[in-house]
Design a protein around this motif. Structure first.
Motif, PDB file in Angstrom:
ATOM      1  N   PRO A 144      37.027  76.396  93.947  1.00  0.00           N
ATOM      2  CA  PRO A 144      36.610  77.641  93.303  1.00  0.00           C
ATOM      3  C   PRO A 144      37.684  78.169  92.354  1.00  0.00           C
ATOM      4  CG  PRO A 144      36.535  77.826  95.709  1.00  0.00           C
ATOM      5  CD  PRO A 144      37.111  76.511  95.406  1.00  0.00           C
ATOM      6  N   LYS A 145      37.254  78.657  91.210  1.00  0.00           N
ATOM      7  CA  LYS A 145      38.151  79.215  90.204  1.00  0.00           C
ATOM      8  C   LYS A 145      37.707  80.627  89.857  1.00  0.00           C
ATOM      9  CE  LYS A 145      40.465  75.317  89.547  1.00  0.00           C
ATOM     10  NZ  LYS A 145      41.907  75.179  89.878  1.00  0.00           N
ATOM     11  N   LEU A 146      38.642  81.403  89.285  1.00  0.00           N
ATOM     12  CA  LEU A 146      38.334  82.742  88.817  1.00  0.00           C
ATOM     13  C   LEU A 146      38.070  82.693  87.317  1.00  0.00           C
ATOM     14  CD1 LEU A 146      38.234  85.822  89.383  1.00  0.00           C
ATOM     15  CD2 LEU A 146      40.689  85.886  88.873  1.00  0.00           C
ATOM     16  N   PHE A 147      36.927  83.226  86.914  1.00  0.00           N
ATOM     17  CA  PHE A 147      36.546  83.211  85.503  1.00  0.00           C
ATOM     18  C   PHE A 147      36.295  84.640  85.023  1.00  0.00           C
ATOM     19  CE2 PHE A 147      34.909  79.285  87.425  1.00  0.00           C
ATOM     20  CZ  PHE A 147      35.476  78.313  86.606  1.00  0.00           C
ATOM     21  N   THR A 148      36.665  84.896  83.778  1.00  0.00           N
ATOM     22  CA  THR A 148      36.278  86.125  83.094  1.00  0.00           C
ATOM     23  C   THR A 148      35.332  85.720  81.960  1.00  0.00           C
ATOM     24  OG1 THR A 148      38.331  87.265  83.625  1.00  0.00           O
ATOM     25  CG2 THR A 148      37.071  88.102  81.745  1.00  0.00           C
ATOM     26  N   VAL A 150      32.520  77.604  91.878  1.00  0.00           N
ATOM     27  CA  VAL A 150      32.817  76.200  91.584  1.00  0.00           C
ATOM     28  C   VAL A 150      32.011  75.778  90.361  1.00  0.00           C
ATOM     29  CG1 VAL A 150      32.691  73.836  92.440  1.00  0.00           C
ATOM     30  CG2 VAL A 150      33.313  75.700  94.008  1.00  0.00           C
ATOM     31  N   LEU A 151      32.703  75.284  89.328  1.00  0.00           N
ATOM     32  CA  LEU A 151      32.039  74.813  88.110  1.00  0.00           C
ATOM     33  C   LEU A 151      31.589  73.372  88.308  1.00  0.00           C
ATOM     34  CD1 LEU A 151      31.324  75.495  85.133  1.00  0.00           C
ATOM     35  CD2 LEU A 151      33.514  74.464  84.497  1.00  0.00           C
ATOM     36  N   GLN A 152      30.288  73.119  88.042  1.00  0.00           N
ATOM     37  CA  GLN A 152      29.737  71.779  88.202  1.00  0.00           C
ATOM     38  C   GLN A 152      29.040  71.339  86.908  1.00  0.00           C
ATOM     39  OE1 GLN A 152      27.384  72.951  91.758  1.00  0.00           O
ATOM     40  NE2 GLN A 152      28.337  71.175  92.739  1.00  0.00           N
ATOM     41  N   GLN A 194      27.259  74.520  85.200  1.00  0.00           N
ATOM     42  CA  GLN A 194      26.552  75.470  86.070  1.00  0.00           C
ATOM     43  C   GLN A 194      27.481  75.938  87.186  1.00  0.00           C
ATOM     44  OE1 GLN A 194      22.419  74.646  87.163  1.00  0.00           O
ATOM     45  NE2 GLN A 194      22.913  75.096  89.309  1.00  0.00           N
ATOM     46  N   ILE A 195      27.380  77.227  87.535  1.00  0.00           N
ATOM     47  CA  ILE A 195      28.073  77.791  88.694  1.00  0.00           C
ATOM     48  C   ILE A 195      27.001  78.349  89.628  1.00  0.00           C
ATOM     49  CG2 ILE A 195      29.723  79.510  89.534  1.00  0.00           C
ATOM     50  CD1 ILE A 195      31.039  79.458  86.786  1.00  0.00           C
ATOM     51  N   THR A 196      26.938  77.828  90.830  1.00  0.00           N
ATOM     52  CA  THR A 196      25.919  78.249  91.791  1.00  0.00           C
ATOM     53  C   THR A 196      26.536  79.124  92.880  1.00  0.00           C
ATOM     54  OG1 THR A 196      24.684  76.204  91.386  1.00  0.00           O
ATOM     55  CG2 THR A 196      24.138  77.449  93.383  1.00  0.00           C
ATOM     56  N   GLY A 197      25.899  80.271  93.102  1.00  0.00           N
ATOM     57  CA  GLY A 197      26.338  81.160  94.180  1.00  0.00           C
ATOM     58  C   GLY A 197      27.735  81.701  94.042  1.00  0.00           C
ATOM     59  N   PRO A 198      28.133  82.189  92.862  1.00  0.00           N
ATOM     60  CA  PRO A 198      29.485  82.726  92.704  1.00  0.00           C
ATOM     61  C   PRO A 198      29.647  84.075  93.410  1.00  0.00           C
ATOM     62  CG  PRO A 198      28.207  83.187  90.751  1.00  0.00           C
ATOM     63  CD  PRO A 198      27.326  82.363  91.646  1.00  0.00           C
ATOM     64  N   THR A 199      30.895  84.474  93.589  1.00  0.00           N
ATOM     65  CA  THR A 199      31.218  85.792  94.147  1.00  0.00           C
ATOM     66  C   THR A 199      31.640  86.702  93.006  1.00  0.00           C
ATOM     67  OG1 THR A 199      31.967  84.800  96.215  1.00  0.00           O
ATOM     68  CG2 THR A 199      32.684  87.052  95.770  1.00  0.00           C
ATOM     69  N   LEU A 200      31.024  87.852  92.927  1.00  0.00           N
ATOM     70  CA  LEU A 200      31.373  88.816  91.899  1.00  0.00           C
ATOM     71  C   LEU A 200      32.662  89.535  92.296  1.00  0.00           C
ATOM     72  CD1 LEU A 200      30.041  89.731  89.239  1.00  0.00           C
ATOM     73  CD2 LEU A 200      29.033  91.640  90.507  1.00  0.00           C
ATOM     74  N   ILE A 201      33.621  89.591  91.372  1.00  0.00           N
ATOM     75  CA  ILE A 201      34.936  90.169  91.652  1.00  0.00           C
ATOM     76  C   ILE A 201      35.069  91.513  90.952  1.00  0.00           C
ATOM     77  CG2 ILE A 201      37.430  89.805  91.534  1.00  0.00           C
ATOM     78  CD1 ILE A 201      35.896  87.790  93.296  1.00  0.00           C
ATOM     79  N   ASP A 202      35.524  92.518  91.697  1.00  0.00           N
ATOM     80  CA  ASP A 202      35.741  93.829  91.107  1.00  0.00           C
ATOM     81  C   ASP A 202      36.829  93.734  90.040  1.00  0.00           C
ATOM     82  OD1 ASP A 202      37.062  96.582  90.901  1.00  0.00           O
ATOM     83  OD2 ASP A 202      35.298  97.017  92.150  1.00  0.00           O
ATOM     84  N   PRO A 203      36.620  94.339  88.866  1.00  0.00           N
ATOM     85  CA  PRO A 203      37.605  94.242  87.775  1.00  0.00           C
ATOM     86  C   PRO A 203      38.997  94.717  88.172  1.00  0.00           C
ATOM     87  CG  PRO A 203      35.550  95.180  86.975  1.00  0.00           C
ATOM     88  CD  PRO A 203      35.419  95.096  88.464  1.00  0.00           C
TER      89      PRO A 203
END
Length: 658
Positions: free
Chosen positions: A65-69, A126-128, A135-144
């Motif tokens: 898993p990676k953090l994306f903006t 996770v980027l696939q 595609q990213i499936t089921g990501p977690t939304l991160i508070d800014p």
């Protein structure tokens, strides 16, 4: 997942933070000096943002898993087939990615649907490469407000401490109570300056504050892990220092019992054989301890057959002779009766020593008898003044609270054991208890230990026939007394089967027999009329079968190391060769086999206890603690269990090499 920063803001906005503190009461945290002494478990790193290109699968290997903006390029729509899901598209300015969120319990659908084109979102996933498209499936939304930070993750326990409760409290404590926490922590080491605490904990950090900030407010995950490591070292040092302080007791003049050398000599002259050098030394150490105004806290450790009973008897008789009370706690009534009989046989039938068991109806203390008994003593002596000498024979059968209930602040306390339990081992190792070790054996014996699996069962029967043919006795220990569903493991069912094979030669002893039945069965075995003893572990402590040459433990994996060593000590009590078999009818876990292998590799009880402690842990080393094995806990730090290796390392007062 860690709480959103709104909780952090709420914490700071509260006038005194009391509601936050109240959430931690069930964890034992009651003051603001304590939350920062709760150790994080790990960290969630929101400081490193990845581009889609950096996270692309390499050679079909998907990264973690990676953090994306990202910027939303197509807002979320709901698709119903084949499974209900939200689908949206986003970009990092270079590449685009399809985001799929399956609609399941816990998914915040309104929040995802509220994002408009051009909105900035932060997510972890996770980027696939899915059919040629990212595609990213089921990501977690991160508070800014979390982005750019490293967030500590703390323990949560259902019905004890809620998710995020410690996090909220530590945020508030960092801002308002950091100095108070540091002062409290330094004071807990009883006079050690902060610089000495860091040196003894082998830390190079310039201050405790640096360690606490690194653990709770790190700028990187590595810094956070260094902070946790520093807190663990400080916690280990607190455990070791606490164990040492247990020995630094205040003088108690009422505990003094001055036993003259002439009295010890008079008692030893009654023996039909001389004491070993170790027995003489141990008696001298006990006498010296009792003459000190510091109440005795001593362990008498020696393998079965090394003669631990004699130092106890002589110390108890001398104490009684001087008009003081002596109490000896035993794990079962058979051993209490045996102790009384041996004492009278060695020192005279007129010796004032009585057995106190659950069947004892009347207890006359007027003549000041030596009291030997089971936990029945707990109720019989309530309201009486504490004994001047309190001995516990084979302490692993007693809980800490049971032992404390019978002894008092002024009591001289002696533990006798062949295999000290891990907590006692640690207290000895770190100086809180003295130890007398009996290594000299009155007789020479050689017992070999073997692990036998189900496929080698025939070996045991062949061996049994050889032992019987040579005139020896054999004992078979079963773990269950009577269980219809597991008859083969039952002592009762097994005795019936052995009786069929060897009519008239089988005796049975187990803990659920009536006292008279037990005595009759034991006497039949001791006389040698019966050659095969089918028993429960009641034989493990104190009972002696003179001709016992071999002992088989069925389902040995169900017994602790200490119990197995006690059982082994029953073999070849009069010297010579003996055999001890650990029979495993079923496959056992690797860690269980490792523990049983200790008995094959080590015959000395004290060495065995040290090795066992390394595997099982020491338990808690603070006064009145109940946990007698397992990882050790600090009384100052929270959410940390320390291993024996960490405790050992804390005894080395040297700074780490640079």
């Amino acid at each position: 997942m860690q709480p959103p920063p709104d909780n952090e803001r709420n914490a700071v906005e509260q006038a005194n933070g009391q509601p936050l503190l109240d959430r931690l009461k069930r964890l034992g945290v009651t003051a603001w000096r304590e939350p920062l002494l709760c150790l994080p478990k790990l960290f969630q790193d929101y400081s490193s943002i990845s581009t889609l290109k950096q996270a692309l699968p390499q050679n079909d290997v998907v990264a973690g898993p990676k953090l994306f903006t990202l910027l939303v390029s197509e807002k979320a729509v709901v698709l119903s087939q084949p499974k209900k899901r939200l689908v949206m598209t986003a970009t990092d300015g270079m590449l685009s990615v399809k985001i799929v969120i399956f609609v399941v319990l816990g998914v915040d659908v309104p929040t995802w649907k509220a994002f408009e084109e051009g909105d900035k979102i932060h997510l972890r996933g996770v980027l696939q490469n899915w059919n040629g498209k990212l595609q990213i499936t089921g990501p977690t939304l991160i508070d800014p407000q979390l982005v750019g930070k490293v967030i500590p993750i703390y323990e949560k326990r259902r019905s004890v401490v809620a998710d995020g409760a410690i996090y909220d409290a530590t945020r508030y404590a960092l801002e308002h109570h950091l100095k108070e926490t540091i002062d409290y922590l330094v004071e807990s080491y009883h006079g050690l300056p902060e610089a000495d605490i860091l040196r003894r904990a082998r830390l190079k950090a310039p201050s405790v504050e640096v360690i606490l900030r690194a653990a709770h407010q790190p700028t990187s995950e590595d810094e956070g892990m260094r902070g946790i490591a520093g807190m663990r070292r400080l916690a280990a040092l607190s455990v070791v220092e606490n164990a040492r302080r247990l020995k630094q007791r205040d003088p108690v003049p009422e505990s003094v019992v001055s036993i003259p050398d002439t009295l010890i000599q008079q008692l030893t002259e009654k023996l039909p054989y001389p004491l070993t050098g170790d027995q003489r030394r141990s008696i001298g150490e006990i006498v010296a301890d009792m003459a000190s105004p510091l109440p005795m806290r001593r362990v008498l450790s020696g393998d079965v057959g090394s003669g631990k009973t004699l130092p106890i008897m002589i110390a108890a008789l001398a104490t009684q002779h001087l008009g003081h009370r002596a109490v000896i706690l035993t794990p079962n009534g058979l051993l209490a009766d045996q102790f009384v009989k041996e004492c009278k046989a060695l020192f005279g039938e007129d010796s004032l020593v009585i057995s106190v068991t659950s069947g004892t109806k009347k207890l006359d203390l007027a003549s000041n008898p030596i009291l030997v008994g089971t936990t029945a003593l707990l109720s019989r002596l309530k309201g009486e003044s504490p004994p001047a000498l309190f001995c516990v024979d084979e302490e692993q059968k007693m809980s800490v609270s049971q032992k404390i209930e019978l002894t008092g602040f002024a009591s001289n306390y002696l533990q006798a054991t062949a295999t000290p339990i891990p907590r006692t081992t640690a207290l000895i190792t770190h100086g809180a208890m003295d130890v007398s070790v009996l290594k000299e054996m009155p007789v020479v014996k050689n017992i070999t230990t073997h692990i036998v699996t189900a496929g080698e069962r025939k070996r045991l029967f062949d061996h049994t026939r050889k032992v019987l043919a040579s005139g020896g006795q054999i004992a078979i220990v079963y773990p269950i007394v009577n269980d219809d569903e597991q008859e083969k493991k039952s002592v009762v069912a097994a005795a019936v089967e052995w009786e069929k094979q060897f009519p008239g030669l089988v005796g049975m002893v187990h803990g659920q027999m009536k006292e008279a039945e037990k005595v009759a069965a034991v006497n039949g075995l001791k006389s040698g009329n019966q050659k095969i003893a089918v028993v429960s572990s009641v034989i493990e402590i104190g009972l002696t079968l003179p001709s016992l040459r071999s002992l088989i433990v069925v389902h040995a994996e169900r017994y602790g190391t200490s119990t197995l060593h006690q059982l082994r000590g029953r073999v070849a009590r009069l010297g010579g060769n003996g055999y001890f078999f650990l029979f495993l009818p079923e496959t056992v876990a690797p860690e269980t086999m490792q523990r049983l292998q200790l008995l094959v590799d080590h015959s000395d009880g004290f060495t065995l206890s040290e090795k066992d402690a390394e595997l099982r842990g020491y338990g808690d080393l603070f006064e009145d603690a109940e946990r007698q094995s397992g990882n050790s806990r600090s009384t100052i730090f929270r959410c940390v269990d320390l291993t024996p290796s960490e405790i050992h390392a804390a005894t080395i007062h040297e700074a780490l090499p640079s």
